[in-house]
Scaffold this active site. Sequence first.
Site, mmCIF file in Angstrom:
data_model
loop_
_atom_site.group_PDB
_atom_site.id
_atom_site.type_symbol
_atom_site.label_atom_id
_atom_site.label_comp_id
_atom_site.label_asym_id
_atom_site.label_seq_id
_atom_site.Cartn_x
_atom_site.Cartn_y
_atom_site.Cartn_z
ATOM 1 N N ASP A 213 0.825 -1.204 0.000
ATOM 2 C CA ASP A 213 0.000 0.000 0.000
ATOM 3 C C ASP A 213 0.866 1.264 0.000
ATOM 4 O O ASP A 213 1.939 1.267 0.609
ATOM 5 C CB ASP A 213 -0.890 -0.026 1.263
ATOM 6 C CG ASP A 213 -2.168 0.738 1.050
ATOM 7 O OD1 ASP A 213 -2.406 1.217 -0.080
ATOM 8 O OD2 ASP A 213 -2.941 0.863 2.016
ATOM 9 N N ASN B 216 -10.472 -3.309 -6.366
ATOM 10 C CA ASN B 216 -9.692 -2.340 -7.152
ATOM 11 C C ASN B 216 -10.332 -1.987 -8.500
ATOM 12 O O ASN B 216 -9.963 -0.977 -9.117
ATOM 13 C CB ASN B 216 -8.254 -2.839 -7.386
ATOM 14 C CG ASN B 216 -7.371 -2.711 -6.161
ATOM 15 O OD1 ASN B 216 -6.413 -3.462 -5.995
ATOM 16 N ND2 ASN B 216 -7.660 -1.772 -5.279
HETATM 17 C C1 FPP Z 1 -1.490 0.125 -3.645
HETATM 18 O O1 FPP Z 1 -1.087 1.460 -3.681
HETATM 19 C C2 FPP Z 1 -0.938 -0.601 -4.770
HETATM 20 C C3 FPP Z 1 -1.656 -1.257 -5.748
HETATM 21 C C4 FPP Z 1 -3.123 -1.330 -5.807
HETATM 22 C C5 FPP Z 1 -0.989 -1.926 -6.857
HETATM 23 C C6 FPP Z 1 0.158 -2.753 -6.430
HETATM 24 C C7 FPP Z 1 0.823 -3.334 -7.589
HETATM 25 C C8 FPP Z 1 2.150 -3.344 -7.786
HETATM 26 C C9 FPP Z 1 3.132 -2.782 -6.845
HETATM 27 C C10 FPP Z 1 2.686 -3.973 -8.985
HETATM 28 C C11 FPP Z 1 2.828 -5.456 -8.832
HETATM 29 C C12 FPP Z 1 3.341 -6.025 -10.085
HETATM 30 C C13 FPP Z 1 3.253 -7.303 -10.472
HETATM 31 C C14 FPP Z 1 3.776 -7.729 -11.764
HETATM 32 C C15 FPP Z 1 2.605 -8.316 -9.656
HETATM 33 P P1 FPP Z 1 -2.219 2.557 -3.803
HETATM 34 O O2 FPP Z 1 -2.418 2.891 -5.226
HETATM 35 O O3 FPP Z 1 -3.444 2.084 -3.095
HETATM 36 O O4 FPP Z 1 -1.568 3.747 -3.045
HETATM 37 P P2 FPP Z 1 -2.342 4.807 -2.143
HETATM 38 O O5 FPP Z 1 -3.008 4.033 -1.046
HETATM 39 O O6 FPP Z 1 -1.232 5.685 -1.639
HETATM 40 O O7 FPP Z 1 -3.307 5.519 -3.035
#
Ligand code: FPP
Length: 249
Positions: free
Chosen positions: A29, A77
Site C-alpha cells: 500500500d 480495485n
Molecule cells: C497500492 O497502492 C498498490 C496497488 C493497488 C498496486 C500494487 C501493484 C504493484 C506494486 C505492482 C505489482 C506487479 C506485479 C507484476 C505483480 P495505492 O495505489 O493504493 O496507493 P495509495 O493508497 O497511496 O493511493
Amino acid sequence: MTGKQTLLQNLPADLDIKRLPRHIAVIMDGNGRWAKRQGLPRIIGHHRGVDTLKNLLRCCRDWGIQALTAYAFSTENWGRPSEEVDFLLTLFERVLHQELQEMILENVRIQFVGNLLALPRSLQSEIQRAMEATALNQGIRFTVATNYGGRQEIIQACQAIAREVQSGRLQPEEITEALFADHLYTAGVCDPDLLIRTSGEMRLSNFLLWQMAYGELYVTETLWPDFDRQSLYQALVDYQHRERRFGRV
Ligand code: FPP
C-alpha cells in the site's frame, strides 16, 4: 554465524535462522501517496512499486524465506478510475513478460491466485505461460493475488465442496479444515507466518482471510515504494520478538 547462515546471502547475523517466517505475505500500500509526495503521477508510484516487489522477492530468496505472496489487485480495485485499472493490468502483463526469463533462471515458482477468468485475455495468457514455465522450479514460491478477494475465495471453496457433497463423492462429516484449505486458491502453500502491510493502515482488506487465522501482522508507516531490505530486516526483527501461541497459553 552458523554454517547454514553463511550459505544465505547476507542474512543479518542477529536474525535467528531457525525462527524465520516460512511464508511472508505483503499488502503493498502507498504507491499513490508516494508519487503524490514527490509531485509525480500515481502511475510512477506503481512503477516504483514493481521495483520494490522485485527487490523484496530477491531478498526473501537470499534470506531463505520459502514463500512470498503479494496482493497486487483486489476485487475492489475495479472501482478505481478506469485509466488506472487499465494501467495496472497492462503493467502486470508487461512486467510478467519482461521478468519471466529471470524468474526461470532464479528458480522462482510463480503462481497467480484470484478470479483470473475476469482478467483481460492477453494477461491470462501471460499468466498461464509464466505458471507453466516455472511450475517445476524448486526455489521460492511467489504467489501474486490478482483480482483476489478473500470472501470470494471462501465462497468458491464452499461451492466446490457443496458440489462434491451433492454428487455423493464426499460426506458432510468429511469436511475438515485441511479439506477446506485444499479447496482454496492457495492449496499446497503453507499459511503465511507474517503479513506485512505498508503505509500504516491496520486492516486485512479482504486478503487471505482464512489463511491469516494465526499469522502475525506487521504494519509499517513506510510507503510501499520505500520498503527496502532494511525495512524487511526490521519486520523480521519485530517478528522474532513475538511469542506465537496459536491459541495456547
Ligand atoms: C497500492 O497502492 C498498490 C496497488 C493497488 C498496486 C500494487 C501493484 C504493484 C506494486 C505492482 C505489482 C506487479 C506485479 C507484476 C505483480 P495505492 O495505489 O493504493 O496507493 P495509495 O493508497 O497511496 O493511493
